[in-house]
Motif scaffolding. Structure first.
Motif, PDB file in Angstrom:
ATOM      1  N   LEU A 102       9.176   0.236  -3.067  1.00  0.00           N
ATOM      2  CA  LEU A 102       8.310  -0.322  -4.099  1.00  0.00           C
ATOM      3  C   LEU A 102       6.870  -0.457  -3.638  1.00  0.00           C
ATOM      4  CD1 LEU A 102      10.680  -3.215  -5.254  1.00  0.00           C
ATOM      5  CD2 LEU A 102      10.525  -0.891  -6.202  1.00  0.00           C
ATOM      6  N   LEU A 103       6.696  -0.949  -2.399  1.00  0.00           N
ATOM      7  CA  LEU A 103       5.356  -1.263  -1.903  1.00  0.00           C
ATOM      8  C   LEU A 103       5.327  -1.109  -0.394  1.00  0.00           C
ATOM      9  CD1 LEU A 103       2.468  -2.494  -2.270  1.00  0.00           C
ATOM     10  CD2 LEU A 103       3.541  -4.749  -2.014  1.00  0.00           C
ATOM     11  N   ALA A 104       4.253  -0.490   0.115  1.00  0.00           N
ATOM     12  CA  ALA A 104       4.014  -0.378   1.553  1.00  0.00           C
ATOM     13  C   ALA A 104       2.625  -0.916   1.842  1.00  0.00           C
ATOM     14  CB  ALA A 104       4.130   1.074   2.007  1.00  0.00           C
ATOM     15  N   GLU A 105       2.548  -1.896   2.748  1.00  0.00           N
ATOM     16  CA  GLU A 105       1.280  -2.569   3.047  1.00  0.00           C
ATOM     17  C   GLU A 105       0.890  -2.350   4.507  1.00  0.00           C
ATOM     18  OE1 GLU A 105       1.519  -6.533   0.217  1.00  0.00           O
ATOM     19  OE2 GLU A 105       2.297  -6.640   2.257  1.00  0.00           O
ATOM     20  N   ALA A 136      -7.968  -0.276   0.397  1.00  0.00           N
ATOM     21  CA  ALA A 136      -7.512   0.763  -0.525  1.00  0.00           C
ATOM     22  C   ALA A 136      -6.236   0.335  -1.227  1.00  0.00           C
ATOM     23  CB  ALA A 136      -7.279   2.081   0.216  1.00  0.00           C
ATOM     24  N   ILE A 137      -6.100   0.777  -2.485  1.00  0.00           N
ATOM     25  CA  ILE A 137      -4.861   0.685  -3.246  1.00  0.00           C
ATOM     26  C   ILE A 137      -4.379   2.114  -3.461  1.00  0.00           C
ATOM     27  CG2 ILE A 137      -3.787  -0.016  -5.409  1.00  0.00           C
ATOM     28  CD1 ILE A 137      -5.953  -2.180  -5.644  1.00  0.00           C
ATOM     29  N   LEU A 138      -3.115   2.354  -3.137  1.00  0.00           N
ATOM     30  CA  LEU A 138      -2.566   3.701  -3.182  1.00  0.00           C
ATOM     31  C   LEU A 138      -1.409   3.790  -4.164  1.00  0.00           C
ATOM     32  CD1 LEU A 138      -2.091   4.149   0.688  1.00  0.00           C
ATOM     33  CD2 LEU A 138      -4.192   4.547  -0.619  1.00  0.00           C
ATOM     34  N   THR A 139      -1.203   4.988  -4.691  1.00  0.00           N
ATOM     35  CA  THR A 139       0.043   5.331  -5.361  1.00  0.00           C
ATOM     36  C   THR A 139       0.628   6.527  -4.622  1.00  0.00           C
ATOM     37  OG1 THR A 139      -0.894   4.675  -7.493  1.00  0.00           O
ATOM     38  CG2 THR A 139       1.168   5.924  -7.530  1.00  0.00           C
ATOM     39  N   PHE A 140       1.850   6.394  -4.150  1.00  0.00           N
ATOM     40  CA  PHE A 140       2.508   7.474  -3.439  1.00  0.00           C
ATOM     41  C   PHE A 140       3.163   8.444  -4.422  1.00  0.00           C
ATOM     42  CE2 PHE A 140       2.314   4.051  -0.332  1.00  0.00           C
ATOM     43  CZ  PHE A 140       1.882   4.714   0.802  1.00  0.00           C
ATOM     44  N   GLY A 141       3.483   9.630  -3.926  1.00  0.00           N
ATOM     45  CA  GLY A 141       4.144  10.617  -4.760  1.00  0.00           C
ATOM     46  C   GLY A 141       5.458  10.129  -5.326  1.00  0.00           C
ATOM     47  N   SER A 142       6.107   9.214  -4.597  1.00  0.00           N
ATOM     48  CA  SER A 142       7.383   8.657  -5.048  1.00  0.00           C
ATOM     49  C   SER A 142       7.228   7.672  -6.200  1.00  0.00           C
ATOM     50  CB  SER A 142       8.067   7.934  -3.889  1.00  0.00           C
ATOM     51  OG  SER A 142       7.298   6.790  -3.505  1.00  0.00           O
ATOM     52  N   GLY A 143       5.990   7.239  -6.445  1.00  0.00           N
ATOM     53  CA  GLY A 143       5.741   6.197  -7.441  1.00  0.00           C
ATOM     54  C   GLY A 143       5.542   4.830  -6.834  1.00  0.00           C
ATOM     55  N   ALA A 144       5.842   4.666  -5.538  1.00  0.00           N
ATOM     56  CA  ALA A 144       5.605   3.392  -4.856  1.00  0.00           C
ATOM     57  C   ALA A 144       4.104   3.123  -4.745  1.00  0.00           C
ATOM     58  CB  ALA A 144       6.232   3.426  -3.458  1.00  0.00           C
ATOM     59  N   PHE A 145       3.768   1.851  -4.633  1.00  0.00           N
ATOM     60  CA  PHE A 145       2.385   1.456  -4.414  1.00  0.00           C
ATOM     61  C   PHE A 145       2.153   1.206  -2.929  1.00  0.00           C
ATOM     62  CE2 PHE A 145       2.889   0.038  -8.890  1.00  0.00           C
ATOM     63  CZ  PHE A 145       1.880   0.803  -9.440  1.00  0.00           C
ATOM     64  N   GLY A 146       0.870   1.204  -2.541  1.00  0.00           N
ATOM     65  CA  GLY A 146       0.513   0.899  -1.178  1.00  0.00           C
ATOM     66  C   GLY A 146      -0.820   0.184  -1.129  1.00  0.00           C
ATOM     67  N   THR A 147      -1.018  -0.608  -0.089  1.00  0.00           N
ATOM     68  CA  THR A 147      -2.309  -1.252   0.132  1.00  0.00           C
ATOM     69  C   THR A 147      -2.706  -1.094   1.596  1.00  0.00           C
ATOM     70  OG1 THR A 147      -1.373  -3.430   0.654  1.00  0.00           O
ATOM     71  CG2 THR A 147      -1.896  -2.984  -1.661  1.00  0.00           C
ATOM     72  N   ILE A 148      -4.014  -1.028   1.823  1.00  0.00           N
ATOM     73  CA  ILE A 148      -4.565  -0.916   3.174  1.00  0.00           C
ATOM     74  C   ILE A 148      -5.702  -1.908   3.311  1.00  0.00           C
ATOM     75  CG2 ILE A 148      -5.815   0.565   4.809  1.00  0.00           C
ATOM     76  CD1 ILE A 148      -4.490   2.977   3.340  1.00  0.00           C
ATOM     77  N   MET A 149      -5.710  -2.673   4.382  1.00  0.00           N
ATOM     78  CA  MET A 149      -6.856  -3.482   4.781  1.00  0.00           C
ATOM     79  C   MET A 149      -7.085  -3.224   6.256  1.00  0.00           C
ATOM     80  SD  MET A 149      -8.428  -6.016   6.519  1.00  0.00           S
ATOM     81  CE  MET A 149      -7.116  -7.014   7.212  1.00  0.00           C
ATOM     82  N   ALA A 150      -8.273  -2.739   6.601  1.00  0.00           N
ATOM     83  CA  ALA A 150      -8.585  -2.471   8.004  1.00  0.00           C
ATOM     84  C   ALA A 150      -9.994  -2.960   8.303  1.00  0.00           C
ATOM     85  CB  ALA A 150      -8.476  -0.979   8.309  1.00  0.00           C
TER      86      ALA A 150
END
Length: 345
Positions: A146-149, A217-231
């Motif tokens: 569902l989500l990868a952070e 960043a806010i991402l959408t993966f090819g699978s439909g899952a969402f992702g977030t990045i903070m660096a």
């Protein structure tokens, strides 16, 4: 396994990890090192008991070098990498593979066309916990992702960026996303798959430099899952990076090299999860060479067997392409799509 002979181009601090890794591999020997600085080259050679030169092209002409590790400044990776491949040597590039996705693609294609092995240092894939997480995901134990952070709250002083003219520049170093976060981004792509859309924001908040010290960043993966990045390299005193994976059936959270949350149906929490060391939070030199060693062994095995290494040039391209997409989105102030070209390799 045959004995493989290494050459090393670049004798900065990261080169020490490569030298130590090669030293610990029974079937490897460091034949020669190169640096523009005579004193650095001589010092490294004395430590390793090998030859040295201030002209890396002399290293490339040697017939007793099979594999070349390039540990120079990031902006020189593409140009030197092409020369290594043109000389018929297998290539191990420190991260990032290049400063642009176009240059990264060209390197990956050049290696393929010459039948040479190209691997980009992403040594964290060899950590036991990350190998386990990849297996869990591949077997579907978390259910649909569902989500990868990713969070990377690192700290670097102004003195760090002032220590060399190239540090903090866009052309030669990149900012926190291209430099410090690239390992986590590689793991993110390895775990969650290719990214379809990106919405990014970047800023330079606490340092005097050209590149960013904060990237989101806010991402959408090819699978439909969402992702977030903070660096960031502005977070005092600096904390371990985290990767959190939330699936329909369970959750895994990695903090540094330790698994701190493990809810995986049918899988017991491994008993080694909190025993790994972790470095680089506030000092880039505080990283062990163990997993560089694992990656170099993987490269040697790849050459001998004809199998792909765990980390290919195309993997390096994917990570740089993601960073480039975040930069493009931040500049445009809009979500952008990432094409599907390349990447099947």
């Amino acid at each position: 396994m045959a004995q493989w002979r290494f050459g090393l181009i670049g004798c900065g601090s990261v080169a020490d990890m490569h030298m130590e890794a090669i030293r610990q591999i029974e079937d490897a020997v460091l034949a020669v090192v190169s640096s523009r600085s005579e004193s650095k080259a001589k010092s490294a050679a004395e430590k390793a008991g090998c030859d040295w030169t201030t002209d890396y092209r002399e290293l490339l002409r040697r017939t007793d070098v099979d594999i070349v590790c390039v540990t120079t400044s990031s902006g020189s990776h593409a140009s030197i990498g092409h020369e290594v491949l043109a000389a018929g040597k297998h290539l191990v590039l420190e991260k990032p593979i290049a400063m642009t996705a176009e240059d990264a693609r060209a390197l990956a294609e050049a290696a393929e066309s010459r039948g040479l092995t190209l691997s980009v240092i992403s040594q964290r894939r060899f950590e036991a916990n990350n190998q386990l997480i990849k297996r869990v995901l591949d077997e579907g134990a978390l259910g649909r992702l569902l989500l990868a952070e990713v969070t990377l709250p690192f700290y670097r002083s102004q003195a760090y960026y002032d220590s060399a003219e190239w540090r903090g520049t866009i052309a030669e170093d990149g900012g926190v996303l291209m430099n410090q976060a690239i390992h986590c981004l590689d793991l993110l792509l390895w775990f969650a798959g290719d990214v379809r859309t990106v919405y990014g924001k970047t800023a330079t908040l606490t340092h005097r430099m050209e590149a960013e010290d904060m990237g989101l960043a806010i991402l959408t993966f090819g699978s439909g899952a969402f992702g977030t990045i903070m660096a960031s390299t502005s977070i005092r005193p600096g904390y371990a990076a985290t990767i959190s994976l939330y699936g329909e059936e369970g959750t895994i959270k990695l903090e540094g090299t330790s698994i701190v949350r493990w809810s995986v149906p049918g899988w017991d929490e491994p008993n080694w999860t909190r025993k790994e060391s972790y470095g680089g939070v506030s000092d880039p030199r505080s990283i062990v060479s163990d997993y560089h060693q694992s990656q170099l062994i993987d490269v040697m095995t790849s050459i001998e067997t004809g199998m792909k290494p765990l980390i290919t040039g195309w993997d390096g391209w994917r990570a740089v392409r993601l960073v480039e997409a975040i930069y493009e989105s931040a500049a445009a102030g809009a979500e952008i799509e990432i094409g599907k070209e390349g990447g099947s390799r």
